[in-house]
Write a protein that holds these residues in place. Sequence first.
Motif, PDB file in Angstrom:
ATOM      1  N   ASN A 147      -4.930   9.251  -0.303  1.00  0.00           N
ATOM      2  CA  ASN A 147      -6.253   8.630  -0.484  1.00  0.00           C
ATOM      3  C   ASN A 147      -6.233   7.156  -0.078  1.00  0.00           C
ATOM      4  N   VAL A 148      -5.368   6.821   0.877  1.00  0.00           N
ATOM      5  CA  VAL A 148      -5.198   5.427   1.281  1.00  0.00           C
ATOM      6  C   VAL A 148      -6.451   4.859   1.929  1.00  0.00           C
ATOM      7  N   PHE A 205      -3.799  -0.010  -2.230  1.00  0.00           N
ATOM      8  CA  PHE A 205      -2.652  -0.269  -3.116  1.00  0.00           C
ATOM      9  C   PHE A 205      -1.275  -0.158  -2.429  1.00  0.00           C
ATOM     10  N   SER A 206      -0.832  -1.218  -1.803  1.00  0.00           N
ATOM     11  CA  SER A 206       0.458  -1.206  -1.124  1.00  0.00           C
ATOM     12  C   SER A 206       1.628  -1.021  -2.081  1.00  0.00           C
ATOM     13  N   VAL A 207       1.419  -1.330  -3.366  1.00  0.00           N
ATOM     14  CA  VAL A 207       2.492  -1.237  -4.353  1.00  0.00           C
ATOM     15  C   VAL A 207       2.925   0.198  -4.619  1.00  0.00           C
ATOM     16  N   ASN A 221       7.924  -2.883  13.629  1.00  0.00           N
ATOM     17  CA  ASN A 221       7.638  -2.307  14.957  1.00  0.00           C
ATOM     18  C   ASN A 221       6.150  -2.298  15.269  1.00  0.00           C
ATOM     19  N   HIS A 222       5.329  -2.202  14.236  1.00  0.00           N
ATOM     20  CA  HIS A 222       3.872  -2.184  14.442  1.00  0.00           C
ATOM     21  C   HIS A 222       3.234  -3.516  14.044  1.00  0.00           C
ATOM     22  N   ASN A 223       4.075  -4.515  13.801  1.00  0.00           N
ATOM     23  CA  ASN A 223       3.606  -5.871  13.481  1.00  0.00           C
ATOM     24  C   ASN A 223       2.580  -5.860  12.352  1.00  0.00           C
ATOM     25  N   LEU A 224       2.885  -5.124  11.302  1.00  0.00           N
ATOM     26  CA  LEU A 224       1.960  -5.026  10.171  1.00  0.00           C
ATOM     27  C   LEU A 224       2.183  -6.188   9.218  1.00  0.00           C
ATOM     28  N   PRO A 273      -6.128  -2.935   4.624  1.00  0.00           N
ATOM     29  CA  PRO A 273      -5.855  -3.161   6.045  1.00  0.00           C
ATOM     30  C   PRO A 273      -4.360  -3.193   6.383  1.00  0.00           C
ATOM     31  N   PHE A 274      -3.512  -3.221   5.376  1.00  0.00           N
ATOM     32  CA  PHE A 274      -2.066  -3.121   5.582  1.00  0.00           C
ATOM     33  C   PHE A 274      -1.592  -1.681   5.402  1.00  0.00           C
TER      34      PHE A 274
END
Length: 260
Positions: free
Chosen positions: A146-147, A152-154, A165-168, A180-181
């Motif tokens: 459900n991203v 919630f990157s945590v 590699n994807h410059n995130l 957006p991350f």
Amino acid sequence: MENEKLISVIVPVYNGEKYLAECVENILLQTYKKLEIIVVNDGSTDRTAAIAENFPVKIISLPQNRGLSVARNTGMDLAKGEYIHFMDVDDAINPDFYKEMMAAIIDTDADIACSGMINELKPHRTILFTERLLLQSTEEKLKMTNVGKWGFSVRYLFQLNLLRNHNLRFEEGRFIEDLPFSLPAVYFAKRLVVVPHAVYTYIRREDSIMTKKDKAHRKKRHRDLRHVKEFRHHFARKHHFKIPGIPTGRFSLFFVKWFT
């Protein structure tokens, strides 16, 4: 064990003296021990720095408060681990969190592991998994995590090379920086595994950014939310996929720009 992978745990802190010791102890008591704990002191004016010095952690001190995104990016740039986790100082993880996440990654050769999450602030956003599943299609990854709704990157243990590699990077100057991350990271991952016995608890704090109610904060959060919706719309259309439960047609962008 010698063959265990190093996990870098990035803990951004701004005036977090009330929570830092408990947070670091939570990490040190993990059953998985090959951890690099990076405390990014984001220009704190309280006792954050002094408290951090009492623990076996790497301390990075920024001269002034730059915000959560800058702190996370700074930690990511200096991380030495093969995998990376972003831990908020006022939250908690269960004792086997890293053990379960890393075991799932090793067993499935996944780029990302996704934990369950208990959300005390917004309980309807709680997600718990009942079985380990390896996901490879975009549709499966978006549906199970459900991203596209809750970034919630945590919740994630990321392979650091995937991010580099994807410059995130986390976008600086935003209150709502996770989606957006996390959305591109989940999209670009060839293999993602959801983990049933790893649980991140998002704890409700009355003094957090999410609970501030003054007019300036409300206005900025509203602007940042619209920005996130526009990003999500453009990213999905660029890569030709649909987000479950989220309209991504041309009319939907018009609605975001003018009615949110």
